[in-house]
Scaffold this active site. Structure first.
Site, PDB file in Angstrom:
ATOM      1  NE  ARG A 187      20.489  20.152  27.613  1.00 55.03           N
ATOM      2  CZ  ARG A 187      19.872  20.157  26.428  1.00 55.03           C
ATOM      3  NH1 ARG A 187      20.495  19.765  25.351  1.00 55.03           N
ATOM      4  NH2 ARG A 187      18.609  20.553  26.334  1.00 55.03           N
ATOM      5  CG  ASP A 218      13.098  18.944  28.672  1.00 51.73           C
ATOM      6  OD1 ASP A 218      12.414  19.980  28.555  1.00 51.73           O
ATOM      7  OD2 ASP A 218      14.204  18.792  28.116  1.00 51.73           O
ATOM      8  CG  ASN A 233      13.208  26.589  34.148  1.00 53.30           C
ATOM      9  OD1 ASN A 233      12.868  25.593  34.781  1.00 53.30           O
ATOM     10  ND2 ASN A 233      13.695  26.500  32.916  1.00 53.30           N
ATOM     11  CD  GLU A 257      22.591   2.069  36.569  1.00 54.92           C
ATOM     12  OE1 GLU A 257      22.631   2.200  35.329  1.00 54.92           O
ATOM     13  OE2 GLU A 257      23.540   1.626  37.239  1.00 54.92           O
TER      14      GLU A 257
HETATM   15  C1  FPP Z   1      10.180  21.605  30.943  1.00 59.21           C
HETATM   16  O1  FPP Z   1       9.526  21.645  29.706  1.00 59.21           O
HETATM   17  C2  FPP Z   1       9.239  21.795  32.037  1.00 59.21           C
HETATM   18  C3  FPP Z   1       9.242  22.821  32.915  1.00 59.21           C
HETATM   19  C4  FPP Z   1      10.243  23.906  32.889  1.00 59.21           C
HETATM   20  C5  FPP Z   1       8.228  22.980  33.966  1.00 59.21           C
HETATM   21  C6  FPP Z   1       7.736  21.727  34.594  1.00 59.21           C
HETATM   22  C7  FPP Z   1       6.395  21.970  35.157  1.00 59.21           C
HETATM   23  C8  FPP Z   1       5.365  21.101  35.131  1.00 59.21           C
HETATM   24  C9  FPP Z   1       5.442  19.740  34.635  1.00 59.21           C
HETATM   25  C10 FPP Z   1       4.022  21.523  35.598  1.00 59.21           C
HETATM   26  C11 FPP Z   1       3.928  21.955  36.978  1.00 59.21           C
HETATM   27  C12 FPP Z   1       4.454  20.968  37.923  1.00 59.21           C
HETATM   28  C13 FPP Z   1       4.219  21.007  39.222  1.00 59.21           C
HETATM   29  C14 FPP Z   1       4.910  20.039  40.111  1.00 59.21           C
HETATM   30  C15 FPP Z   1       3.305  21.962  39.825  1.00 59.21           C
HETATM   31  P1  FPP Z   1       9.962  22.772  28.664  1.00 59.21           P
HETATM   32  O2  FPP Z   1       9.079  23.937  28.843  1.00 59.21           O
HETATM   33  O3  FPP Z   1      11.428  23.049  28.819  1.00 59.21           O
HETATM   34  O4  FPP Z   1       9.677  22.038  27.301  1.00 59.21           O
HETATM   35  P2  FPP Z   1      10.446  22.274  25.918  1.00 59.21           P
HETATM   36  O5  FPP Z   1      11.887  21.858  26.157  1.00 59.21           O
HETATM   37  O6  FPP Z   1       9.737  21.349  24.987  1.00 59.21           O
HETATM   38  O7  FPP Z   1      10.299  23.713  25.562  1.00 59.21           O
END
Ligand code: FPP
Length: 248
Positions: free
Chosen positions: A195, A21, A69, A208
């Site tokens: 969360r 995150d 998402n 954990e």
């Molecule tokens: C959460 O950050 C992250 C995601 C919803 C996407 C995770 C994807 C990656 C790390 C890149 C691609 C990974 C792979 C395995 C190809 P957020 O956007 O919710 O951040 P924020 O809470 O700061 O807005």
């Protein structure tokens, strides 16, 4: 002593689950678009996967895209799907070098066709790798997974393949997407949020939990080592007393 040297190799978690995150906030801090935050998150995925494989961790499961998402702006969803395909292609050499098997859980039929095809090919191409399994949770939510499992079990009961009193913890676990994996001993969430967000709800019953303020694109090898060191300092009691656990 380096953080890596402080890790007790005889007490490693077999399975680490990670809620990645903070990509959006990281991008905002840098004055970049959210999509560039996700792109920079790929570097952390690579580092963490390599470090975990080197240590001898058997399973890493990453929450890469949740059912929820899909409600993000369309351009961000599209960019994440493109990034997934690009990453699978560009990181194949990392998977090969480290003998990492790729796996995916979630409602994969919801993903765009190109993602499904690339994912399937990469899973097949890495299926003989035995060092570590890297599981991507894509279009995944734990309630979706449990709903599916319950429907499958209910149909089996309806067809009299099993009886209702055969439904126990083991049977439920076998009907989850994670059927062939041990439950995670350690769950990490980055970015300061505390969360679970519908991730592996059944499987983390005794995990954990480790929360860090570090944003995902900044989460590197040493952050993983720190989480493992913290885990190793904890006493896992599984409902027993400390005296019972420490009995020789
Ligand atoms: C959460 O950050 C992250 C995601 C919803 C996407 C995770 C994807 C990656 C790390 C890149 C691609 C990974 C792979 C395995 C190809 P957020 O956007 O919710 O951040 P924020 O809470 O700061 O807005």
């Amino acid at each position: 002593m380096s953080l890596e040297a402080q890790i007790d190799r005889t007490n490693l978690p077999q399975h680490i689950a990670i809620i990645m995150d903070g990509n959006g906030r990281w991008a905002k801090e840098q004055g970049m678009s959210r999509v560039l935050g996700h792109k920079n998150g790929v570097g952390s995925v690579r580092e963490v996967a390599e470090a975990a494989a080197e240590l001898g961790i058997q399973h890493i499961t990453l929450y890469a895209f949740s059912t929820e998402n899909w409600a993000r702006p369309k351009h961000e969803v599209n960019a994440l799907m493109e990034l997934l395909v690009e990453t699978i292609k560009s990181e194949m050499s990392t998977l090969k070098k480290n003998k990492i098997q790729l796996n995916a859980i979630g409602n994969l039929s919801e993903l765009p066709e190109s993602c499904q095809i690339n994912l399937k090919e990469a899973i097949e191409e890495t299926s003989n790798h035995d060092h570590m399994t890297l599981t991507l949770a894509l279009s995944y939510s734990a309630r979706w997974e449990l709903e599916n499992a319950m429907q499958t079990i209910a149909h089996k009961i309806e067809r009299k393949e099993i009886s209702a009193n055969q439904v126990n913890e083991e049977l439920i676990s076998k009907h989850l997407n994670t059927a062939n994996m041990p439950d995670p001993e350690l769950l990490i969430r980055t970015s300061g949020e505390k969360r679970i967000s519908n991730f592996l709800l059944w499987q983390i019953a005794y995990s954990e939990l480790y929360f860090t303020d570090t944003l995902w694109p900044d989460f590197k090898k040493d952050d993983l080592f720190q989480a493992i060191i913290d885990y190793q300092k904890r006493e896992r009691r599984f409902g027993k007393t400390s005296e019972q656990v420490n009995q020789l």
